[in-house]
Design an enzyme around this catalytic site. Sequence first.
Site, short mmCIF file in Angstrom:
data_model
loop_
_atom_site.label_atom_id
_atom_site.label_comp_id
_atom_site.label_asym_id
_atom_site.label_seq_id
_atom_site.Cartn_x
_atom_site.Cartn_y
_atom_site.Cartn_z
N ARG A 8 13.97 10.49 -9.13
CA ARG A 8 14.89 10.24 -8.04
C ARG A 8 14.62 8.82 -7.52
O ARG A 8 13.56 8.25 -7.75
CB ARG A 8 14.67 11.23 -6.90
CG ARG A 8 15.12 12.64 -7.25
CD ARG A 8 14.79 13.64 -6.13
NE ARG A 8 15.60 13.42 -4.94
CZ ARG A 8 15.41 14.08 -3.80
NH1 ARG A 8 14.44 14.98 -3.69
NH2 ARG A 8 16.19 13.85 -2.75
N HIS A 9 15.59 8.27 -6.82
CA HIS A 9 15.42 6.99 -6.12
C HIS A 9 14.29 7.11 -5.09
O HIS A 9 13.94 8.22 -4.67
CB HIS A 9 16.72 6.62 -5.41
CG HIS A 9 17.22 7.73 -4.53
ND1 HIS A 9 16.73 7.96 -3.27
CD2 HIS A 9 18.11 8.72 -4.78
CE1 HIS A 9 17.31 9.01 -2.76
NE2 HIS A 9 18.16 9.52 -3.66
N ASN A 15 17.79 10.26 3.48
CA ASN A 15 16.75 11.28 3.25
C ASN A 15 15.96 11.49 4.54
O ASN A 15 15.68 12.62 4.94
CB ASN A 15 15.77 10.86 2.15
CG ASN A 15 16.34 10.90 0.76
OD1 ASN A 15 15.98 10.10 -0.09
ND2 ASN A 15 17.25 11.83 0.49
N ARG A 60 20.87 3.15 -3.45
CA ARG A 60 19.47 3.61 -3.41
C ARG A 60 18.82 3.65 -4.79
O ARG A 60 17.61 3.47 -4.90
CB ARG A 60 19.36 4.94 -2.66
CG ARG A 60 20.26 6.08 -3.14
CD ARG A 60 20.26 7.17 -2.07
NE ARG A 60 20.97 8.40 -2.40
CZ ARG A 60 22.28 8.60 -2.24
NH1 ARG A 60 23.05 7.62 -1.80
NH2 ARG A 60 22.83 9.77 -2.51
N GLU A 81 25.31 10.90 -7.14
CA GLU A 81 24.93 12.21 -6.59
C GLU A 81 26.16 13.11 -6.44
O GLU A 81 27.29 12.64 -6.36
CB GLU A 81 24.22 12.02 -5.24
CG GLU A 81 23.73 13.31 -4.56
CD GLU A 81 22.83 14.20 -5.43
OE1 GLU A 81 23.21 14.52 -6.58
OE2 GLU A 81 21.76 14.61 -4.93
N HIS A 147 19.55 11.08 -8.78
CA HIS A 147 19.59 11.85 -7.53
C HIS A 147 19.23 13.32 -7.77
O HIS A 147 19.33 13.81 -8.90
CB HIS A 147 21.00 11.78 -6.94
CG HIS A 147 21.51 10.39 -6.80
ND1 HIS A 147 21.35 9.66 -5.65
CD2 HIS A 147 22.16 9.57 -7.68
CE1 HIS A 147 21.89 8.46 -5.80
NE2 HIS A 147 22.38 8.37 -7.03
#
Length: 195
Positions: A8-9, A15, A60, A81, A147
Amino acid sequence: PRPILLTRHGESIDNVRGRTGGDSVISESGKIYAKKLANFVEKRLKNEKAASIWTSTLQRTILTAGSIVGFPKVQWRALDEINSGVCDGMTYEEIKKIMPEEFESRRKDKLRYRYPRGESYLDVIQRLEPVIIELERQRAPVVVIAHQAVLRALYAYFADRPLKEIPQIEMPLHTIIEIQMGVSGVQEKRYKLMD
Ligand code: F6P
């Protein structure tokens, strides 16, 4: 065997705020992860001339790839995402309060539930098909920076996990999942670069 690295980023501002979707930048902690990831990738793929870095089109993931040098980068819209439609930018609490029926339908069948004007996990799985075909064709290592929902689907494909489990698969931040596809099947290693 050549590795596929899934991550994931780095942690994003959304987040931190608990908001779905959006296109926010990464947090201070996300930036630290981007540096650690770059270090890891540059060491791990040092002699892999043809390796490449794949991101989504969202900031991101592009920012997370930003510190990695020496490899070509490719942006895929298909790696964006899950589109949470009318719920984009909301927290789960807000969705529960403002649209309780939507919240409940998703809870009951997360795999098939489609956000109004958005997507379901099944939609995401379908749009990932060209990415999977290209990943299978590649002979060189690929680093996929994407994502949570998208990586659950990709991981399930390579790890051969059943469809119904996909929306529940754990996909923590700041962790690299390395998948090796060899003659004797698929092997997996995890590297947690930060707490
Ligand atoms: O919270 C991060 C995130 O990537 C959101 O943008 C996205 O809506 C969500 O995760 C997907 O996870 P879940 O399907 O569990 O809501």
